[in-house]
Design a protein around this motif. Sequence first.
Motif, mmCIF file in Angstrom:
data_model
loop_
_atom_site.group_PDB
_atom_site.id
_atom_site.type_symbol
_atom_site.label_atom_id
_atom_site.label_comp_id
_atom_site.label_asym_id
_atom_site.label_seq_id
_atom_site.Cartn_x
_atom_site.Cartn_y
_atom_site.Cartn_z
ATOM 1 N N SER A 90 90.847 2.035 28.131
ATOM 2 C CA SER A 90 92.256 2.391 27.964
ATOM 3 C C SER A 90 92.441 3.904 27.983
ATOM 4 N N CYS A 91 93.643 4.307 28.372
ATOM 5 C CA CYS A 91 93.960 5.725 28.531
ATOM 6 C C CYS A 91 93.823 6.432 27.182
ATOM 7 N N VAL A 92 93.095 7.562 27.153
ATOM 8 C CA VAL A 92 92.865 8.265 25.882
ATOM 9 C C VAL A 92 94.159 8.856 25.317
ATOM 10 N N SER A 93 95.137 9.127 26.180
ATOM 11 C CA SER A 93 96.351 9.780 25.679
ATOM 12 C C SER A 93 97.354 8.778 25.127
ATOM 13 N N CYS A 94 97.736 7.786 25.933
ATOM 14 C CA CYS A 94 98.802 6.884 25.468
ATOM 15 C C CYS A 94 98.242 5.602 24.844
ATOM 16 N N ARG A 95 96.992 5.294 25.137
ATOM 17 C CA ARG A 95 96.350 4.058 24.663
ATOM 18 C C ARG A 95 97.084 2.811 25.162
ATOM 19 N N LYS A 96 98.026 2.993 26.079
ATOM 20 C CA LYS A 96 98.820 1.849 26.522
ATOM 21 C C LYS A 96 98.291 1.251 27.820
ATOM 22 N N SER A 97 97.947 2.114 28.788
ATOM 23 C CA SER A 97 97.479 1.532 30.052
ATOM 24 C C SER A 97 96.024 1.131 29.925
ATOM 25 N N ILE A 98 95.710 -0.001 30.522
ATOM 26 C CA ILE A 98 94.318 -0.445 30.504
ATOM 27 C C ILE A 98 93.804 -0.680 31.920
ATOM 28 N N ARG A 99 92.504 -0.606 32.042
ATOM 29 C CA ARG A 99 91.839 -0.893 33.313
ATOM 30 C C ARG A 99 90.740 -1.909 33.025
ATOM 31 N N ILE A 100 90.785 -3.015 33.755
ATOM 32 C CA ILE A 100 89.775 -4.054 33.539
ATOM 33 C C ILE A 100 89.015 -4.300 34.846
ATOM 34 N N TYR A 101 87.712 -4.382 34.748
ATOM 35 C CA TYR A 101 86.890 -4.659 35.943
ATOM 36 C C TYR A 101 85.880 -5.753 35.613
ATOM 37 N N MET A 102 85.658 -6.638 36.556
ATOM 38 C CA MET A 102 84.605 -7.641 36.423
ATOM 39 C C MET A 102 83.569 -7.361 37.502
ATOM 40 N N VAL A 103 82.322 -7.328 37.080
ATOM 41 C CA VAL A 103 81.252 -6.989 38.015
ATOM 42 C C VAL A 103 80.130 -8.008 37.888
ATOM 43 N N GLU A 104 79.595 -8.426 39.029
ATOM 44 C CA GLU A 104 78.409 -9.278 39.010
ATOM 45 C C GLU A 104 77.228 -8.431 39.418
ATOM 46 N N GLN A 105 76.105 -8.562 38.697
ATOM 47 C CA GLN A 105 74.927 -7.800 39.094
ATOM 48 C C GLN A 105 73.764 -8.731 39.418
ATOM 49 N N ILE A 106 73.063 -8.376 40.504
ATOM 50 C CA ILE A 106 71.860 -9.125 40.872
ATOM 51 C C ILE A 106 70.691 -8.146 40.812
ATOM 52 N N VAL A 107 69.754 -8.445 39.923
ATOM 53 C CA VAL A 107 68.660 -7.511 39.673
ATOM 54 C C VAL A 107 67.368 -8.108 40.217
ATOM 55 N N ASP A 108 66.615 -7.321 41.000
ATOM 56 C CA ASP A 108 65.252 -7.755 41.348
ATOM 57 C C ASP A 108 64.271 -6.707 40.837
#
Length: 279
Positions: A90-108
């Motif tokens: 979330s934004c450090v200034s307003c704490r109102k806007s958020i950013r959400i990400y989903m990530v898949e990881q494949i590890v070898d």
Amino acid sequence: MSTDGLPNLTDAGIKSFLETAPLYSQRRFKLPLTPRKNLRIEEIDSFCEVCDQTRPFHNNALRDTGADKAAAAMLIPQYLSTGKHSFSFSCVSCRKSIRIYMVEQIVDDRTITIQKYGQLPRGDIPRDKTLQRFLKGDRDNYEKAVICLSHEYGIAAFAYFRRIVENNIYRLLDLLLEDLKSSGGDDENFIAIQSLREESPMSEKIKIANLALPGHLKPDGLNPLGKLYQVLSEGVHNLPEEECLKKAKATSECLAFLVSELASRKEHRARFKSMIGEL
Ligand SMILES: [Zn+2]
């Protein structure tokens, strides 16, 4: 599989992936020498729609989950493994806007491949305002080029940008001539730009274009006009997707740089003339 040329997985790499990678695109990294537990990073930068400016966004999730704490208490080592990771900032200034990400990881053994499979809110497709104005007669191609670029469809993006250069190169040369005329640029550049309008082999034109720009249009000696003529000489068909993507981005940058420099110089000249003319 070879890991040559792969970047190491770093916080900066993850940050840039979250900020800029299109949905469903993948990036492959070498696993870092110091093992990490997961993909967590503390901060990204994003344009906050509430604050109306680019702000840092901080990770909202607690540093360790209950499971992490339990594993740590039992001295079970935790390593990055194949699975999924979600991020919420979330934004450090307003704490109102958020950013959400989903990530898949494949590890070898030695590498990790990450793919973005979710993002909120939807990312904007970046368009260069000055370039948009300059290309208003070729709007359709520019829109398609920008959309292809945002999805990393390199071959298509390069083909559209190549067409845009082809369609607009003479207008760009006109702008250049106008700039040279009013700034009292040297004759050599003037003659060179004019000769680019004449029929001659492309290899010749690249040579001329590479020498034709005055210093203020060549940041650190890099000649954007030379690069654009280079683009015109290259066919799309032989190049691999990644190479095309790089070239499409470079073409967009060269065009944007030249058009915005020339446009702002023109604007400054006009303002200066109107102010001084009144004295
Ligand atoms: Zn904000």
